[in-house]
Motif scaffolding. Sequence first.
Motif, PDB file in Angstrom:
ATOM      1  N   GLY A   1      -5.661  -6.749   7.129  1.00 42.94           N
ATOM      2  CA  GLY A   1      -5.066  -7.816   7.931  1.00 42.94           C
ATOM      3  C   GLY A   1      -4.012  -7.290   8.883  1.00 42.94           C
ATOM      4  N   GLN A   2      -3.380  -6.179   8.505  1.00 49.49           N
ATOM      5  CA  GLN A   2      -2.427  -5.539   9.399  1.00 49.49           C
ATOM      6  C   GLN A   2      -3.190  -4.762  10.480  1.00 49.49           C
ATOM      7  N   ALA A   3      -2.469  -4.268  11.474  1.00 50.75           N
ATOM      8  CA  ALA A   3      -3.093  -3.511  12.554  1.00 50.75           C
ATOM      9  C   ALA A   3      -2.924  -2.018  12.333  1.00 50.75           C
TER      10      ALA A   3
ATOM     11  N   PRO B   1      -1.398 -10.781   7.669  1.00 54.62           N
ATOM     12  CA  PRO B   1      -1.395 -10.738   9.139  1.00 54.62           C
ATOM     13  C   PRO B   1      -0.040 -10.359   9.709  1.00 54.62           C
ATOM     14  N   ASN B   2      -0.031 -10.026  11.000  1.00 54.64           N
ATOM     15  CA  ASN B   2       1.211  -9.767  11.735  1.00 54.64           C
ATOM     16  C   ASN B   2       1.302 -10.803  12.852  1.00 54.64           C
TER      17      ASN B   2
ATOM     18  N   SER C   1      -5.685  -0.625  19.413  1.00 55.08           N
ATOM     19  CA  SER C   1      -5.328  -1.259  18.151  1.00 55.08           C
ATOM     20  C   SER C   1      -6.561  -1.930  17.562  1.00 55.08           C
TER      21      SER C   1
ATOM     22  N   THR D   1      -7.790  -4.372  13.749  1.00 51.61           N
ATOM     23  CA  THR D   1      -7.346  -5.052  12.536  1.00 51.61           C
ATOM     24  C   THR D   1      -7.979  -4.401  11.313  1.00 51.61           C
TER      25      THR D   1
ATOM     26  N   ALA E   1     -11.508  -0.626  10.458  1.00 51.37           N
ATOM     27  CA  ALA E   1     -10.821  -1.678  11.203  1.00 51.37           C
ATOM     28  C   ALA E   1     -11.795  -2.339  12.174  1.00 51.37           C
TER      29      ALA E   1
ATOM     30  N   GLU F   1      -5.471 -16.169   7.364  1.00 50.11           N
ATOM     31  CA  GLU F   1      -5.508 -14.777   6.932  1.00 50.11           C
ATOM     32  C   GLU F   1      -4.973 -14.619   5.511  1.00 50.11           C
TER      33      GLU F   1
ATOM     34  N   ARG G   1      -5.596 -11.491   3.111  1.00 49.10           N
ATOM     35  CA  ARG G   1      -5.129 -10.470   4.041  1.00 49.10           C
ATOM     36  C   ARG G   1      -3.672 -10.722   4.423  1.00 49.10           C
TER      37      ARG G   1
ATOM     38  N   ARG H   1      -0.042 -11.045  16.988  1.00 47.29           N
ATOM     39  CA  ARG H   1      -0.956 -12.088  17.442  1.00 47.29           C
ATOM     40  C   ARG H   1      -0.332 -12.907  18.568  1.00 47.29           C
TER      41      ARG H   1
END
Length: 361
Positions: free
Chosen positions: A332-334, A89-90, A346, A348, A280, A82, A87, A94
């Motif tokens: 990349g975050q939600a 990510p979290n 939710s 992405t 998203a 990611e 991006r 995940r």
Amino acid sequence: MSGGVDSAVAAARAAEAGHDVTGVHLALSANPQSFRTGARGCCTVEDSRDARRAADVIGIPFYVWDLADRFRQDVVEDFVAEYAAGRTPNPCLRCNEKIKFAALLDKALALGFDAVCTGHYARILTRADGSRELHRSADMAKDQSYVLGVLDERQLAHAMFPLGDTDTTKADIRAEAERRGLAVAAKPDSHDICFIADGDTQGFLAKRLGQAEGAIVDETGARVGTHTGAYGFTIGQRKGLRIGTPAPDGKPRYVLDISPVDNTVTVGPAQALDVTELTAIRPRWCGAEPAGPATYTAQTRAHGDDVPVTAELRDGELRVTFTAPVRGIAPGQAVVLYDGTRVVGSATIAGTDRTGRPVTV
């Protein structure tokens, strides 16, 4: 049982309520000594020992389950990929989706258990028809429903969150742990990313992605600095830009865009971060899929504010429109949608529209 106070108290409450509880610590590294030491993470040898001691005090069986291969593939490699794609990510989100409520839950159900019980601060409410809803924690200061918004209806049917049902603060949880004789009562909370031993995310990524000099440019395309890897930046970042040329107005500059294709980072004024809409992908619903456009509140960061939005599905993608511009949303975050305290689902974040200028990475 991570080895921290929350999961220990959750296990104790579940056992006290009459459930047949077994404590499980997840071994998420093939070489756990390489993870951070002390109490900063949740994946160390010390943490597994703390979890075992807590299980002994509670009086429940305890096992260590090796999920290192799955964790590396589904969380660590995803994290690196990611960032390589520009991006942000979290990894905690995940891990909940792929490890705790997928790999772990599947193994638990196969062994005859009914549910995975964790120390997350969130609530599960059961409707009259027997279906279940995920809600924010009674203690909003500790609410963790954002990182649980990826759980679907099946996973919620086999989940327990004993800490989210009561309006207790973290201080109350620590006091309860002390009353129960749990040695982790005063143990500091884990923080940072558990699989980055020294907390140096940029250094971790550099070892895996290599270093390559690139340009930092302003909104006009003028070069104002250099960097050693675009993956070391995130949308909205202000500190650590190492820009030698001051902005014409003398105000701070922020990361506006990250382009991994040409290894370029674009910076500009804070107001250029204002987002009016986002798109998203990979939506996951905590129950039935919403029908048609509707009004919700949305959270776009783990500790972000709840803001009013309208949202609808279009061709499998979630389109979210903010009633007022929101600053610093990173692909990349939600984005997690709420109906009151209920978690709707939710998705992405794939792209944003900032004052009419679309941004997608």
